[in-house]
Design a protein around this motif. Structure first.
Motif: not given
Length: 369
Positions: A75-81, A96-97, A165-177
């Motif tokens: 959960d990234l709510g604390g970072i993007f609040a 949402g989350v 880190a280098e070589g990684d991919v982050l996937f994001f979801g933003a909507d209802k829990w």
């Protein structure tokens, strides 16, 4: 049709009186332990770990989580609040989350074109609004359509939180829990396939998923429906919530046994009191008159003092598939069906002669040529 599902199946059904959730779980653990020992020579440890439905969905995006690998949802709510990125901010403001998962080492395996196809996949298959990503190619910078909207502080906090880190991919979801968890849960399994995280055939990760919601709201029908079935018992401590109309918070005495991300079986402790069963029907929109017509026999039986009871049903074919190390249930079932529901061994379904139909008092609706 799926690799672990057929239209017909064999079931080990356990029903018992005067039992608790722990009694059923101990019985099943003993059964599984003995079968694996005698059939495979493998010692499995019990009791199995327990995980609540909420934790399973929140961390793994599935009510039958595969715990052989990590790649958990964060959960990234604390970072993007307080983010200035309008999409994230509107989701947070509407309750949402924002969640993400880190596909470590996947950057060299996923081109921009492939990442676009993954986004189309979650949209068409699961109705998701999208699938944002950040790709960090080796020796390069962060590649993403959304990263330009992040502040330096948000990027630093994100990298630290996710071990990005280098070589990684982050996937994001933003909507209802629920929507975010389910979408990223599917992405998580696809990442596992891509990175070959489940190739260890010897791993046997059993667990119990417990504390399922008793009820779910159907937006399509605009009413509450039973998560399992209308005879599942609410947890005693949550009955006051049910009486108060806080249906979303009511948990069920229901449990699923899971092996390597596959549900082996599920069960519950049942309602045995007339008033509680009538209340459950009422919540589901079954009027008092309908209750008497459809379930009067059950309610009358409960009024005489039915014993507390519960059980579980294990899918034998699915269990044998996993124990044998097979990839599909068709490898272990006697008369498997293909993707069109046809049994190629018996050439079923086929047209039935009129004489056979008449013996069973069945009338054909097929048009005569």
């Amino acid at each position: 049709m799926r690799a672990d599902r057929q239209p017909e199946f064999t079931q080990i059904d356990i029903e018992a009186s005067f039992v608790t959730e722990k009694d059923i779980q101990a019985l099943v653990e003993g059964l599984l332990k003995r079968v694996f020992k005698e059939a495979k020579g493998i010692d499995i440890s019990a009791p199995f770990p327990r995980m609540t439905y909420h934790d399973a969905m929140n961390r793994f995006g599935s009510d039958k989580p595969d715990t052989r690998f990590g790649v958990e949802l964060v959960d990234l709510g604390g970072i993007f609040a307080a983010s200035q990125f309008k999409v994230f901010r509107s989701v947070m403001d509407s309750g949402g989350v924002i969640k993400t998962l880190n596909a470590k080492g996947a950057a060299e395996l996923l081109s921009k074109e492939q990442l676009k196809k993954w986004e189309e996949w979650v949209k068409t298959e699961f109705g998701a609004k999208g699938l944002a990503y950040i790709k960090w190619s080796a020796g390069g910078e962060w590649e993403s359509p959304i990263v330009k909207f992040f502040s330096d502080a948000e990027k630093a906090a994100l990298a630290e939180r996710m071990g990005f880190a280098e070589g990684d991919v982050l996937f994001f979801g933003a909507d209802k829990w629920q929507a975010v968890c389910e979408t990223l849960g599917r992405v998580r399994l696809r990442v596992a396939d891509l990175l070959k995280l489940t190739t260890d055939g010897s791993a046997l990760n059993f667990l119990w998923v417990v504390d399922f919601p008793l009820l779910a709201f159907s937006a399509e029908d605009s009413k509450w429906v039973a998560m399992h079935h209308p005879f599942t018992r609410p947890k005693d401590g949550d009955i006051p919530l049910m009486e108060a109309g806080e249906y979303a918070k009511v948990r069920a005495v229901a449990y699923d046994v899971v092996l390597n991300g596959v549900e082996l079986g599920g069960g519950s402790i049942r309602i045995h009191e007339r008033d509680l069963q009538a209340k459950m029907f009422d919540v589901l929109g079954v009027s008092a008159g309908e209750q008497q017509i459809k379930f009067g026999h059950l309610l009358r039986a409960f009024s005489f003092g039915a014993p507390p009871h519960g059980g579980i049903a294990l899918g034998l074919d699915r269990f044998v598939m996993l124990a044998a190390g097979a990839d599909s249930i068709r490898d272990v079932i006697a008369f498997p069906k293909n993707n069109r529901g046809t049994d190629l061994m018996t050439h079923s379904p086929v047209e039935i002669e009129f004489k056979q139909l008449r013996e069973l008092y069945i009338q054909s609706t097929a048009k005569k040529s």
